[in-house]
Motif scaffolding. Structure first.
Motif, PDB file in Angstrom:
ATOM      1  N   ASN A   1       0.201  -1.607   0.061  1.00 59.03           N
ATOM      2  CA  ASN A   1      -0.018   0.224  -0.298  1.00 59.03           C
ATOM      3  C   ASN A   1       0.683   1.080   0.013  1.00 59.03           C
ATOM      4  OD1 ASN A   1      -2.787  -0.808  -0.042  1.00 59.03           O
ATOM      5  ND2 ASN A   1      -2.282  -1.619   1.701  1.00 59.03           N
ATOM      6  N   GLY A   2       2.027   1.485   0.317  1.00 53.76           N
ATOM      7  CA  GLY A   2       2.927   2.278   0.548  1.00 53.76           C
ATOM      8  C   GLY A   2       3.414   2.848  -0.813  1.00 53.76           C
ATOM      9  N   VAL A   3       3.733   1.562  -1.583  1.00 56.18           N
ATOM     10  CA  VAL A   3       4.392   1.988  -2.969  1.00 56.18           C
ATOM     11  C   VAL A   3       3.243   2.280  -3.494  1.00 56.18           C
ATOM     12  CG1 VAL A   3       4.637   0.412  -4.480  1.00 56.18           C
ATOM     13  CG2 VAL A   3       6.391   0.442  -2.466  1.00 56.18           C
ATOM     14  N   HIS A   4       1.863   1.947  -3.874  1.00 55.50           N
ATOM     15  CA  HIS A   4       1.321   2.072  -4.466  1.00 55.50           C
ATOM     16  C   HIS A   4       0.626   3.498  -4.300  1.00 55.50           C
ATOM     17  CE1 HIS A   4      -2.555   1.542  -6.613  1.00 55.50           C
ATOM     18  NE2 HIS A   4      -3.160   1.558  -5.422  1.00 55.50           N
ATOM     19  N   PHE A   5       0.365   3.903  -2.732  1.00 48.65           N
ATOM     20  CA  PHE A   5       0.031   5.453  -2.908  1.00 48.65           C
ATOM     21  C   PHE A   5       1.088   6.376  -3.142  1.00 48.65           C
ATOM     22  CE2 PHE A   5      -2.628   4.027   1.385  1.00 48.65           C
ATOM     23  CZ  PHE A   5      -3.973   4.652   0.820  1.00 48.65           C
ATOM     24  N   ARG A   6       2.288   5.534  -3.826  1.00 48.94           N
ATOM     25  CA  ARG A   6       3.419   6.603  -4.204  1.00 48.94           C
ATOM     26  C   ARG A   6       3.250   6.670  -6.115  1.00 48.94           C
ATOM     27  NH1 ARG A   6       5.064  11.251  -4.374  1.00 48.94           N
ATOM     28  NH2 ARG A   6       7.490  11.006  -4.715  1.00 48.94           N
ATOM     29  N   TYR A   7       3.300   4.898  -6.531  1.00 47.49           N
ATOM     30  CA  TYR A   7       3.738   4.934  -7.297  1.00 47.49           C
ATOM     31  C   TYR A   7       2.843   3.583  -8.624  1.00 47.49           C
ATOM     32  CZ  TYR A   7       7.994   7.408  -6.332  1.00 47.49           C
ATOM     33  OH  TYR A   7       8.972   7.696  -5.955  1.00 47.49           O
ATOM     34  N   ASP A   8       2.929   4.182 -10.037  1.00 49.17           N
ATOM     35  CA  ASP A   8       1.352   3.198 -10.060  1.00 49.17           C
ATOM     36  C   ASP A   8       2.398   1.276 -10.242  1.00 49.17           C
ATOM     37  OD1 ASP A   8       0.638   1.830 -11.978  1.00 49.17           O
ATOM     38  OD2 ASP A   8       0.227   2.962 -13.867  1.00 49.17           O
ATOM     39  N   ASN A   9       1.820   0.492  -9.768  1.00 47.80           N
ATOM     40  CA  ASN A   9       2.794  -0.063  -9.398  1.00 47.80           C
ATOM     41  C   ASN A   9       1.748  -1.784 -10.141  1.00 47.80           C
ATOM     42  OD1 ASN A   9       0.480  -0.724  -6.956  1.00 47.80           O
ATOM     43  ND2 ASN A   9       1.970  -1.684  -6.267  1.00 47.80           N
ATOM     44  N   TYR A  10       0.900  -1.316 -11.628  1.00 45.31           N
ATOM     45  CA  TYR A  10      -0.035  -1.990 -11.203  1.00 45.31           C
ATOM     46  C   TYR A  10       1.296  -2.785 -12.142  1.00 45.31           C
ATOM     47  CZ  TYR A  10      -3.415  -4.911 -14.464  1.00 45.31           C
ATOM     48  OH  TYR A  10      -3.637  -5.473 -15.444  1.00 45.31           O
ATOM     49  N   HIS A  11       1.571  -2.798 -12.955  1.00 46.25           N
ATOM     50  CA  HIS A  11       2.278  -3.779 -14.106  1.00 46.25           C
ATOM     51  C   HIS A  11       3.649  -4.145 -13.285  1.00 46.25           C
ATOM     52  CE1 HIS A  11      -0.112  -2.206 -17.808  1.00 46.25           C
ATOM     53  NE2 HIS A  11      -0.279  -0.981 -17.275  1.00 46.25           N
ATOM     54  N   LEU A  12       4.327  -3.671 -12.416  1.00 48.87           N
ATOM     55  CA  LEU A  12       5.122  -4.339 -11.427  1.00 48.87           C
ATOM     56  C   LEU A  12       4.471  -5.363 -11.373  1.00 48.87           C
ATOM     57  CD1 LEU A  12       8.561  -4.375 -10.979  1.00 48.87           C
ATOM     58  CD2 LEU A  12       7.480  -3.106  -8.862  1.00 48.87           C
ATOM     59  N   TYR A  13       4.189  -5.450 -10.150  1.00 42.47           N
ATOM     60  CA  TYR A  13       3.142  -6.485  -9.811  1.00 42.47           C
ATOM     61  C   TYR A  13       2.791  -7.214 -10.258  1.00 42.47           C
ATOM     62  CZ  TYR A  13       4.173  -4.767  -5.011  1.00 42.47           C
ATOM     63  OH  TYR A  13       4.195  -3.214  -4.201  1.00 42.47           O
ATOM     64  N   ARG A  14       2.049  -6.921 -11.190  1.00 43.57           N
ATOM     65  CA  ARG A  14       1.417  -8.158 -12.726  1.00 43.57           C
ATOM     66  C   ARG A  14       2.137  -9.286 -12.681  1.00 43.57           C
ATOM     67  NH1 ARG A  14      -3.167  -9.550 -15.114  1.00 43.57           N
ATOM     68  NH2 ARG A  14      -3.008 -10.143 -17.035  1.00 43.57           N
TER      69      ARG A  14
END
Length: 923
Positions: free
Chosen positions: A530-543
């Motif tokens: 959540n901390g990463v997600h609030f700062r950066y779009d992490n959809y593609h990295l996490y996928r």
């Protein structure tokens, strides 16, 4: 001429959208969560858009999508692939394309319009596009893997070996040649479009007619090459011209080949650097031509004489071949390429944002040292490379040693970050020379330079003169999601401290540190999620991380602690439930954050295998192995959990895994939902029987982790929740509000205290600088989050894993949350915490529907709150008063807004729709 007319027409369409009288504007059209992407490999892409409206409380009630192969026809309202017609739907994200089959390599155009709840219809959106990738091996049409040299199969080393590998005899000892490749070709027709698909392993830089194809760094991203190799797609139409053209590339090692030189976390050899390319030329007369990598290409060693992802890079400018990637170059001395076997893994389009040079960190200070070297201090610990401008004589060499810490005598200190790591450059003596490494990076703040002097400094030995030395911060180029600021300089510094750790480790995997390891340790992906997600779009990295875990899963179901798994660690460092459970939790998080149900379906086989694996490892639902609450603050040197039993964190995580699986099964309407729910309940009962004392209302040792994890996971029985939370608070206060929870537990401590509305306590805990923690690290001079609470010098000083309070800045202080039933922030909860010691907080977050903003300011007489809620969403705003009469709500034009108010647990809840609001609460 045709393309110019087409561009003018599309600009007219775009301008028409801006002037729409209904005040409904459609923007940020995305396909598969990218704007105008290339390389799409699914037959049913997901389409999304955002809407802005001059009217408040706006909701979409219907939409129409038109898709076609001709942009002009789509602009005029004709789609030869799909016209959905008016569809009654409130969905504006993840709308499934449902038209005719899509073709490999083809480009498609689309637009959308919507109707709101008042049946107002928007103007059509601007035209957006996507282009398909190359689906299968046959789509590459004769393209072959080419190389300068080949590695004998007997010398391959996969998986790798942890450590220096000095006992491997001939394996991984050879230094690979870093090759250049070139292909000259003629193009004599009028070009309509050109698309380059390319993979160079480990990493490549591609050129057309002497110019770089992109500004990416370390492309493609690193994977387990026996399972998956990534390729990239580029529109290179503007780079080609009539007549002779040249396609060129340099290919470096990365994780594809780590030999036994300098520092290495591991040694591994998939093969020698190799490349595969496919350039499709489409001409205006309807014909096409394909340029592929084959035996007609030529190759030569590059001036990069050494490159190691863990060891650094050496460049000999005397070996430069000017113009090697341009049409005028004479390549008669180059040799034909070898046809190589390529990786075993399947070629797959890389959809994550590329790594790039994201900023240049300014130099703070230069210090001349006793041995004649110089120390450059950039004042910031970050991931990156150097860029040097230098002048000197041919054959002179400089060496540059980056480090995040320095010794007492101001010399570089690499003891905790991997040594030796350095860059070297040999001059060619031709004026001012510019250079930067291509295929490696490090985490550092300082650079010690040997063999050169800074400009305008004494130079009695006539050494090369450094005109400038730049710190180029490299990372994943994913867009920012959120911003935060408050009245406390200490909290702003903590935010920056954690943010630099996120940025430095946001690569093509989520690394733990940017120097010593560069490995994707999995626990931090969801604990810091959540901390990463609030700062950066992490959809593609996490996928991509999920696919990395699929590739790494063993036949028994184990998900290793790292992915990609280049080396098989021993014991808990390979098999720890809190780490492997990322395979369950990440698909669930992508669903909650972005509304992606497809990734759950794709990951389902991996997830079911993993929970079965955990069940087989358990004793009556009881797990007792792994690393536990890694790096908690106990009496011993930090490492394996000291304050909390390993069995507690392992079993609690196991319970949460099965609970998440039950919820995901329900989402997908799978028949095993009830079985999973029962399974989770059995684990919960066993957990409570083992760890909970109903007399004292304390779990296990009563540590911060032991109390917080069951509270957050709803393992605690309802009748005991209030007392368990109270005991947690009391124990923290009794311990003088010091932090003790580690890598796993601190996430849940912050979550528990936020959930229990104890943000004042969080504020007081993290503000301290007299005991190990964030303030303590800042006091010691840290500029990025460190691996240990005490900022020990013998471990990493740029590390991701303890930054869990980042989430609280947004979800706690700014109060940006979702309701329990919400997905992708469709139903927003604004619930800020008005802690003593802060006079204002400003937070924003870019949700899939648009920007959410929450700001508050306290004075002696009132509290003022400003919020922004995106179109097609609703929000519940929790206000710090129990008296509705003290609340005044106004819109962006300062008109009073009447809305539903409800009093609950001492707070007034205002229910609002989209729009910008100012709320004043008179004290």
């Amino acid at each position: 001429m045709k393309r110019a007319v087409q561009t003018i027409f599309l600009m007219f369409i775009l301008f028409s959208c801006i002037k729409h009288p209904n005040g409904l504007y459609i923007e940020k059209l995305q396909c598969e969560n990218h704007e105008n992407p290339l390389g799409i490999e699914t037959q049913h892409p997901h389409l999304s858009w955002q809407v802005t409206s001059s009217k408040m409380k706006g909701l979409q009630k219907a939409c129409q999508i038109i898709t076609g192969t001709d942009s002009l026809k789509v602009a005029k309202g004709t789609g030869d692939l799909w016209d959905s017609g008016k569809v009654l739907s409130g969905e504006s994200i993840n709308v499934l394309y449902s038209g005719k089959p899509l073709k490999s390599g083809s480009k498609y155009f689309w637009k959308v319009r919507i109707w709101d709840e008042s049946n107002r219809v928007s103007q059509w959106s601007p035209i957006a596009s996507w282009q398909m990738g190359l689906f299968s091996a046959s789509d590459w049409k004769g393209a072959q893997w080419i190389s300068y040299e080949k590695l004998d199969s007997s010398l391959c080393l996969v998986p790798g070996i942890h450590g220096n590998g000095d006992n491997l005899k001939e394996k991984a000892i050879k230094r690979p040649v870093i090759p250049m490749f070139r292909k000259s070709f003629q193009s004599n027709k009028e070009l309509h479009s050109a698309t380059l698909s390319i993979s160079g392993l480990g990493h490549y830089e591609a050129y057309i007619n002497g110019k770089k194809v992109s500004d990416s760094f370390l492309s493609p991203g690193w994977t387990d090459y026996d399972q998956t190799a990534l390729y990239n797609t580029y529109d290179v139409t503007s780079m080609l011209h009539k007549g002779e053209n040249v396609l060129g590339a340099i290919v470096g090692n990365g994780f594809y080949n780590i030999n036994r030189e300098r520092y290495r976390k591991l040694v591994i050899s998939y093969g020698m650097p190799e490349m595969k390319t496919h350039l499709k030329l489409n001409f205006s007369d309807g014909s096409s031509e394909t340029i592929v990598s084959d035996q007609s290409w030529k190759t030569s060693p590059s001036p990069i004489i050494y490159s190691g992802i863990y060891g650094g890079e050496d460049y000999d400018a005397t070996l430069k071949q000017p113009g090697w990637n341009t049409p005028d170059f004479d390549d008669s001395n180059w040799q034909p390429v070898l046809i190589s076997n390529g990786p075993k893994g399947k070629l797959s389009s890389e959809m994550d944002y590329p790594l790039k040079e994201m900023e240049s960190i300014p130099l703070k200070k230069i210090t001349l040292l006793k041995d004649g070297s110089s120390l450059y201090d950039f004042g910031q610990n970050a991931s990156g490379i150097i860029g040097v401008n230098i002048q000197g004589k041919k054959g002179q060499q400089i060496k540059l040693y980056p480090s995040e810490l320095i010794n007492a005598d101001s010399t570089f200190n690499q003891r905790a970050t991997g040594s030796p790591y350095y860059f070297s450059y040999t001059l060619n003596g031709e004026g001012t020379e510019e250079w930067k490494p291509r295929f490696t990076y490090y985490g550092f703040r300082y650079v010690q330079v040997f063999g050169a002097v800074p400009e305008n400094y004494a130079n009695p030995e006539n050494l090369p003169v450094i005109k400038s030395l730049a710190f180029l911060h490299t990372r994943n180029s994913a867009p920012e999601n959120g911003t935060f600021a408050c009245s406390s300089e200490r909290l702003n510094q903590i935010h920056a401290l954690i943010d630099w750790a996120i940025k430095s480790n946001f690569q093509s995997v989520l690394t733990d540190c940017p120097h010593r390891e560069k490995l994707g340790w999995l626990e931090q992906t969801y604990l810091m999620g959540n901390g990463v997600h609030f700062r950066y779009d992490n959809y593609h990295l996490y996928r991509q991380l999920i696919f990395d875990m699929m590739d790494g899963q063993t036949p028994e179901g184990l998900i290793p602690d790292i992915a990609p798994e280049y080396v098989e660690f021993n014991g808990g460092f390979r098999d720890s439930p809190e780490w492997g459970s990322a395979g369950i939790i990440l698909p669930y998080l992508l669903y909650l954050w972005y509304g992606d149900t497809q990734i759950i379906d794709e990951a389902w086989p991996m997830m079911t295998k993993y929970i079965d694996y955990l069940k087989n490892k358990s004793d009556n639902h009881f797990l007792d192995y792994g690393l536990g609450d890694w790096f908690d603050l106990g009496p011993q040197r930090p490492g394996v959990a000291q304050l909390t039993p390993i069995a507690l964190t392992a079993t609690a995580t196991y319970y949460y895994d099965v609970k998440c699986m039950a919820e995901m099964a329900s989402i997908l309407q799978k028949p095993e939902t009830e079985k999973l729910q029962k399974w989770a309940e059995e684990i919960r009962e066993e957990f409570n029987s083992k760890f909970f004392n109903p007399k004292t209302k304390v779990y296990s040792t009563g540590s911060q982790t032991a109390m917080a994890m069951p509270y957050c996971f709803d393992i605690v029985e309802e009748q005991y929740k209030k007392q368990v939370f109270s005991n947690l608070i009391d124990s923290i206060k009794a311990n003088n509000k010091a932090l003790t929870a580690g890598d796993v537990g601190f996430h849940f401590l912050i979550e528990a205290l936020t959930k229990g509305e104890a943000s004042q306590l969080i504020f007081e805990m993290i503000n301290r600088d007299d005991v190990p923690g964030y303030g303590f690290q800042l006091k010691k001079g840290a500029t990025a989050l460190t691996e240990s609470w005490a900022a020990l010098e013998n471990v990493s000083n740029n590390h991701l894993m303890l930054g869990h309070v980042m989430e609280w800045f947004y979800s706690g202080l700014a109060g940006i949350q979702q309701t329990e039933k919400s997905v992708a922030y469709k139903e927003i909860r604004i619930k800020p915490e008005f802690v003593d010691g802060l006079s204002f907080v400003k937070g924003s977050f870019e949700s899939p529907y648009g920007k959410i903003r929450s700001e508050w300011k306290k004075t002696a007489n009132d509290i003022q709150i400003k919020i922004e809620i995106p179109f097609n969403t609703t929000a519940q705003v929790y206000l710090p008063t129990s008296y509705p009469g003290s609340v005044q709500i106004k819109d962006a034009t300062n008109n009073t807004v009447t809305t539903k108010l409800k009093t609950e647990k001492g707070k007034v809840i205002a229910y609002v729709g989209s729009g910008i609001y100012t709320i004043e609460i008179v004290q």
